[in-house]
Each structure stands twice: as structure tokens, then as C-alpha cells.
Design an enzyme around this catalytic site. Structure first.
Site, mmCIF file in Angstrom:
data_model
loop_
_atom_site.group_PDB
_atom_site.id
_atom_site.type_symbol
_atom_site.label_atom_id
_atom_site.label_comp_id
_atom_site.label_asym_id
_atom_site.label_seq_id
_atom_site.Cartn_x
_atom_site.Cartn_y
_atom_site.Cartn_z
ATOM 1 N N GLU A 114 -54.241 52.450 36.055
ATOM 2 C CA GLU A 114 -54.469 52.354 37.655
ATOM 3 C C GLU A 114 -52.984 52.615 38.366
ATOM 4 O O GLU A 114 -52.058 52.111 38.001
ATOM 5 C CB GLU A 114 -54.748 50.987 37.919
ATOM 6 N N ARG A 149 -53.224 45.429 22.307
ATOM 7 C CA ARG A 149 -52.098 46.000 23.295
ATOM 8 C C ARG A 149 -50.757 45.798 22.617
ATOM 9 O O ARG A 149 -50.629 45.076 21.384
ATOM 10 C CB ARG A 149 -51.694 44.812 24.317
ATOM 11 N N LYS A 205 -47.614 45.150 34.164
ATOM 12 C CA LYS A 205 -47.347 45.848 35.269
ATOM 13 C C LYS A 205 -47.049 44.765 36.433
ATOM 14 O O LYS A 205 -45.890 44.931 37.389
ATOM 15 C CB LYS A 205 -48.329 46.738 36.022
HETATM 16 P P1 ATP Z 1 -50.993 45.887 32.939
HETATM 17 O O1 ATP Z 1 -51.620 44.793 32.170
HETATM 18 O O2 ATP Z 1 -49.489 46.286 32.648
HETATM 19 O O3 ATP Z 1 -51.198 45.676 34.480
HETATM 20 P P2 ATP Z 1 -53.140 47.586 32.856
HETATM 21 O O4 ATP Z 1 -54.026 47.355 31.760
HETATM 22 O O5 ATP Z 1 -53.769 46.920 33.867
HETATM 23 O O6 ATP Z 1 -51.838 47.061 32.441
HETATM 24 P P3 ATP Z 1 -53.926 50.140 33.640
HETATM 25 O O7 ATP Z 1 -53.121 51.097 34.242
HETATM 26 O O8 ATP Z 1 -55.096 49.798 33.581
HETATM 27 O O9 ATP Z 1 -52.941 48.920 33.248
HETATM 28 O O10 ATP Z 1 -53.789 50.663 32.055
HETATM 29 C C1 ATP Z 1 -54.015 51.968 31.789
HETATM 30 C C2 ATP Z 1 -54.527 52.134 30.281
HETATM 31 O O11 ATP Z 1 -53.251 51.596 29.352
HETATM 32 C C3 ATP Z 1 -55.587 50.909 29.778
HETATM 33 O O12 ATP Z 1 -56.432 51.872 28.926
HETATM 34 C C4 ATP Z 1 -54.819 50.037 29.177
HETATM 35 O O13 ATP Z 1 -55.530 49.468 28.146
HETATM 36 C C5 ATP Z 1 -53.812 50.932 28.582
HETATM 37 N N1 ATP Z 1 -52.567 49.521 28.221
HETATM 38 C C6 ATP Z 1 -51.904 49.003 29.224
HETATM 39 N N2 ATP Z 1 -51.153 48.061 28.744
HETATM 40 C C7 ATP Z 1 -51.066 48.342 27.397
HETATM 41 C C8 ATP Z 1 -50.306 47.841 26.315
HETATM 42 N N3 ATP Z 1 -49.431 46.732 26.656
HETATM 43 N N4 ATP Z 1 -50.684 48.536 25.253
HETATM 44 C C9 ATP Z 1 -51.426 49.202 25.093
HETATM 45 N N5 ATP Z 1 -52.036 49.759 26.016
HETATM 46 C C10 ATP Z 1 -51.975 49.268 27.231
HETATM 47 MG MG MG Z 2 -56.150 47.562 34.171
#
Ligand code: ATP
Ligand code: MG
Length: 570
Positions: free
Chosen positions: A45, A271, A281
Site C-alpha cells: 500500500e 511477519r 509503517k
Molecule cells: P505495516 O503493518 O508496516 O503497515 P502493511 O502490511 O500494512 O505493513 P503493506 O504495504 O500492506 O503493509 O504490505 C505489503 C506486503 O508486505 C503485504 O503482503 C504484507 O503482508 C507484507 N508485510 C508487511 N509487513 C511485513 C513484515 N513485517 N514481515 C513480512 N511481510 C510483511
Molecule cells: Mg496492509
């Protein structure tokens, strides 16, 4: 309970190719599911910069595509116009590329599919599987029930298909204010899974979108958009993190209701979380916006751009992601493992140079004034092809203040009164006198050198226990050196700590700037991003933003001491 992956035994040493996801894919291939196709996607995102957790997901998704001769798309999940910005899109593209992955021409946006998603919603309404609901957000929450209590059906649930089609179209046409109506799936208000209790699919938001502008004032929810975007792109294995496990029944429901033929499947993995680090983020954004760090690419940030500026290599990050493997259970990985991967990579690549961070002057009394002598030294003993370079030796040099002690303890093998030490690739010197200022601070150390002890002088050369680094006063250049420590003091539990509390856990000493360090003249020609090992001090990288030939600025990437290697030996 979460496990701290401290010991190497807990780390998957077969690397990620043996993960449960790999096994699933191998099995699907055996069964010729999807006609042997493997197609993954990385779906960020664009509401912040990518962090080390995303790197794990990127390595997994693109890595699987590479390994199984498949494809991986980069898809921006830009369904929420209020939080998303062009800046983040650009940064994410740069970061994935820098990590070494390519999506060829498969760069997509969820917003590319807004028309198709709208049509899917209309299809659901026509099937009697979705309805327009006028409850407020609070009421919807109230009606949803809890884990122990079933939900209550919305009074709008029994609207006719015609009325729903009409209202949904008018929602799209902008007739209603924000929050007044939503489109919901008609599933089951008594489902034990809260996500199945008539989840919201579309909401009204009179907001400009970074790509579609003012075209839309209704936007799909992530849970609706994601499975359908996967299906449109013919994704086979949709890999995401564990928090989406409870959403999988909704994913499957939507795909079953709307997609014919091959259906994408969702698989969840744990994660990545790291000690002394936050990988969310939202929390990182707080650090940036609150001015606690100098931007998303501050070298202390666990963002990909922060790591890049600090001097981390994509090879080391990929190696790390391989080593931690892919599991179903959450754990916190010791950041020392990432640093270990970095040292392994840099050890072979980074040329050695001498830099004195806290200089004190040494005068070699028996070395003639105005004499200079060229000495040879190796660029990298770990890499025979790296060649040699020249050092200029002279009467006045600088050494590290902490390499001299007036009253040394036993087993101190550096310089002290009456004692000898070797200057790296030069001579053995002996301290004969110490000059102090009025306050008692040492301002000069007087030594003599033994001309018979030139380095590389063969068997006749004497040996002493200590060797220290140095630079000549005449040709050393000044540099600013930035030393970093962890941004957070302890093992911070990223999951349970709230956004405000992270500020109190910040390490007040995470950045130390040292000006007027004395470094070898060869560093005058170094380019931003170039990496070196400063002997005995660690690995350093010329800063990508502030370093130039007139003002040398180096970031310490990582010190030399390897705590992970020590753990491994235990
Ligand atoms: P955050 O929790 O940091 O805001 P998010 O999941 O909202 O992260 P996205 O941009 O939606 O951020 O993430 C893109 C992809 O990266 C998704 O498939 C998510 O599952 C994966 N992802 C995000 N954080 C992690 C992490 N700490 N470890 C592994 N994969 C991750
Ligand atoms: Mg997300």
C-alpha cells in the site's frame, strides 16, 4: 507467546527454499494445478516507505517466481485515497528494484481495476449477495456482535435487488455524503468469524485519488479488492502475513462467488520482526512526522531506503531473508543476524583503509623532518584481486587516542610509556615521552621508530603484540563520521507496544557525529555510496546525500565485532 530466535538452532538452515509454502507449490505443480503456472505478487500500500519486513515478503514472492520459473507482479494496493501519495509509489519502485528484483512490464495498481471491481460488486448485488446498508459505522460495529455473541442483522439487509442496484449506482454518482451508506456482502451474521458477518465492501469517500482523480467517490475495501485483483491478474499463490488468516474465508467466498476457472489461493506466513526495531509503517511514520529521525531514509531507520543510505547491501538483505526462512509462527529475529550477513558480504567487498576517529598527534623524534616515505599495503586481504595501495609515512602522524594509555593494565598491547607497538604496514614505534597541556590532557606523544622493522621486511623483522592504525599528518584529510546505535533501546515488542509508547523507548544515543576525523587521502576520491572497512573500526559508507569531494561524510554501517558469530559458537 513469542519466541526469540536467538540460537542458530532456531534458524532454518536449509534456507527458505524448504518452507511450507515451497512445499505447497511443489505439490500444486505435481498435480498440474493452474497448468503448471506459478504467479505471485507483492502488493504494497503506497502509504509509507518499505521496511525490512517488506523485504522478507519481496524476497519470498519474487524468489518463488524465480525458483519455479513463474512470474511476480508488483501491485500497488491503492484503494484508500486519503493516505496514499505519489512519493511513496516512487520510493517503493526504487526499493524493490534496488533489492534486485524485476517485474518486467507487470507493474499494476488496484485502481487500474476500479471499473472491474465495481462490476463485480454489481454482480454480487444481482445474485442477492450484497446490499446497501444505511447504518452508521458505529451501528455496524454494534450490530456485528462479538466473538462470544452472534451479530444482529441490519434492517436494510432485505432490500430488493432493484433498490440495491439503484442505491449503489447513486452512491457511485456522488448523491450521498461520506459515511451515509456502504455496500455490504450478505453472508452470515452469526458466523463465528467476524469477518464473515456481512463485511463492508464499498464505502463513500469524496476524495481525490492519486491516479483516478475525481472519477470515483466510492472506494472498495481492501478485503474486497485484494482477492479480486489477484483473480484479475491470474495470481495463483497469494502470499500474505498471518494477520490475514481470519480473512481467508472472505477471500475464498468472494472468489467462489465471482470467479470462474482458476481461483487464486491465499497463504499466510509470519511477519518479520526484529529486536531493537519496529516494523510497522504507521509507527515509522510517527518517527518521521514527529521529527525523531531525519526522514524515511535516516540511516537509523529499518526502511530499505534507510538501510541503503546506511550502507547495507541488497545481497546481505536477501541473504538474511533466506536464512530466517518462512514460518507459520511469529517470532522475533535477533538483529545481530542481519548484521552478521552484512559483515559476511562486506568482508569480501569492502577495501580496507585507515581512519582515525579521535586523533592524537604522535611525533617520531628520530625520523627526519621533511622526509617522506612511500609504503605499500594491501587493499583487502580477503580478496587477492583487490591489489595494493601506497601510504605515505612521515615524522608526524595521528593515532587513535584510545590506542595510548599512560598507566595501562596488564595485557594492554597498544602504546604506553616505554612500550612498543606496530603501526600497520609501517614500523614499530616506542613511546618515549608524553606532552600535556595545562589541564593535563595529552596533546602529543613522542616516540622513536626502529628503522629495521619495516613491514614486509622478511624474517628479520621483529614482532610485537599490538598493531594499530594511523595516518600521516601531512596528507590526512578531514572527515565527518556518523556512528549509529540502535534506534530503540531494548527488545521492543512491536506487536503490543502502542504508537505513543515507542517514543519513550527511543535510544537517546542512536546517533553520534564526530567531526575532524583524520582519514587516508585516498578517501578524497570516494563516491557517495562507496563502502570501506576502516581498519579496527567497522564498515563505513560514504553518505548518499551529504558526502562530496569537499566534505567527506561517512556512516558507520556496522562495527566489526560480531555478536551473532559468538552466539553460533556457543
Ligand atoms: P505495516 O503493518 O508496516 O503497515 P502493511 O502490511 O500494512 O505493513 P503493506 O504495504 O500492506 O503493509 O504490505 C505489503 C506486503 O508486505 C503485504 O503482503 C504484507 O503482508 C507484507 N508485510 C508487511 N509487513 C511485513 C513484515 N513485517 N514481515 C513480512 N511481510 C510483511
Ligand atoms: Mg496492509
Amino acid at each position: 507467546m513469542r519466541i526469540l530466535s536467538r540460537g542458530v538452532a532456531k534458524i532454518n538452515t536449509d534456507y527458505s527454499t524448504s518452507s511450507f509454502i515451497h512445499s505447497i507449490i511443489r505439490n500444486d505443480l505435481k498435480l498440474n494445478k493452474y497448468n503448471g503456472r506459478v504467479h505471485t505478487r507483492f502488493p504494497p500500500e503506497p502509504n509509507g516507505y518499505l521496511h525490512i519486513g517488506h523485504a522478507k515478503s519481496i524476497c519470498l514472492n519474487f524468489g518463488i517466481a524465480e525458483e519455479f520459473n513463474g512470474l511476480c507482479n508488483l501491485r500497488f494496493d491503492d484503494t484508500n485515497p486519503t493516505k496514499e501519495e505519489e512519493e511513496f509509489v516512487r520510493a517503493i519502485i526504487e526499493d524493490v528494484r534496488w533489492l534486485g528484483f524485476s517485474w518486467d512490464d507487470r507493474l499494476f495498481y488496484a485502481s487500474d481495476y476500479f471499473d472491474q471491481l465495481y462490476d463485480f460488486a454489481v454482480t454480487l448485488i444481482k445474485k442477492g449477495k450484497a446490499y446497501v446498508c444505511d447504518l452508521s459505522a458505529e451501528e455496524i460495529k454494534e450490530y456485528r456482535g462479538t466473538l462470544n455473541q452472534p451479530g444482529k442483522e441490519s434492517p436494510y439487509r432485505s432490500r430488493s435487488i432493484e433498490e440495491n442496484l439503484d442505491l449503489f449506482e447513486r452512491m457511485k454518482a456522488g448523491e450521498f455524503p461520506n459515511g451515509s451508506r456502504v455496500l455490504r456482502a450478505k453472508i452470515d451474521m452469526s458466523s463465528p468469524n467476524l469477518n464473515m458477518r456481512d463485511p463492508v465492501l464499498y464505502r463513500i469517500m469524496h476524495e481525490k485519488h492519486h491516479r483516478t482523480g475525481d472519477k470515483w467517490c466510492i472506494y472498495p475495501m481492501y478485503d474486497f479488492a485484494h482477492p479480486l485483483c489477484d483473480a484479475i491478474e491470474k495470481i495463483t499463490h497469494s502470499i500474505c502475513t498471518l494477520e490475514f488468516e481470519d480473512h481467508r474465508p472472505l477471500y475464498d467466498w468472494l472468489v467462489d462467488e465471482l470467479i470462474e476457472g482458476d481461483k487464486p489461493r491465499q497463504y499466510e506466513f509470519a511477519r518479520l520482526e526484529l529486536t531493537n526495531t519496529v516494523t510497522s509503517k504507521r509507527k515509522l511514520r510517527k518517527l518521521v512526522e514527529g521529527g525523531y529521525v531525519r526522514g524515511w531514509d535516516d540511516p537509523r531507520m529499518p526502511t530499505i531506503s534507510g538501510f541503503r543510505r546506511r550502507g547495507y547491501t541488497p545481497e546481505a538483505i536477501r541473504d538474511f531473508c533466506d536464512r530466517i526462512g518462512v514460518a507459520k509462527a511469529n517470532s522475533i529475529v535477533d538483529i545481530a543476524l542481519l548484521e552478521h550477513c552484512l559483515r559476511e558480504d562486506l568482508n569480501k567487498k569492502a577495501p580496507r583503509v585507515m581512519a582515525v576517529l579521535d586523533p592524537v598527534k604522535v611525533v617520531i623524534l628520530n625520523y627526519p623532518e621533511n622526509q617522506e616515505e612511500v609504503l605499500e599495503t594491501e587493499n583487502n586481504p580477503e580478496n587477492p584481486e583487490s591489489g595494493k595501495r601506497n601510504l605515505v609515512f612521515s615524522r608526524n602522524i595521528f593515532i587513535e587516542r584510545e590506542d595510548f594509555m599512560e598507566n595501562p593494565p596488564k595485557k594492554y598491547f597498544r602504546l604506553s610509556p616505554g612500550k612498543e607497538v606496530r603501526l600497520k604496514s609501517a614500523y614499530i614505534i616506542k613511546c618515549v615521552n608524553v606532552i600535556k597541556d595545562a589541564k593535563g590532557n595529552i596533546v602529543e606523544i613522542h616516540c622513536t621508530y626502529d628503522p629495521e622493522t619495516k613491514s614486509g621486511g622478511g624474517a628479520s623483522s621483529r614482532k610485537v603484540k599490538g598493531t594499530i592504525h594511523w595516518v600521516s599528518e601531512n596528507n590526512a584529510v578531514d572527515a565527518e563520521i556518523r556512528l549509529y546505535d540502535y534506534l530503540f533501546i531494548d527488545e521492543i515488542d512491536d506487536d503490543s507496544i502502542n504508537d505513543n509508547d515507542i517514543i519513550s523507548k527511543l535510544n537517546p544515543d542512536s546517533l553520534k557525529v564526530i567531526k575532524n576525523c583524520k582519514v587516508e587521502p585516498i578517501l578524497k576520491n570516494s563516491l557517495p555510496g562507496e563502502k570501506f572497512q576502516f581498519l579496527r573500526q567497522g564498515y563505513f559508507c560514504a553518505d548518499l546525500k551529504d558526502h562530496n569531494s569537499k566534505s567527506l561524510v561517512f556512516n558507520r554501517i556496522v562495527p566489526l565485532k560480531d555478536t551473532w558469530a559468538k552466539i553460533k559458537k556457543q
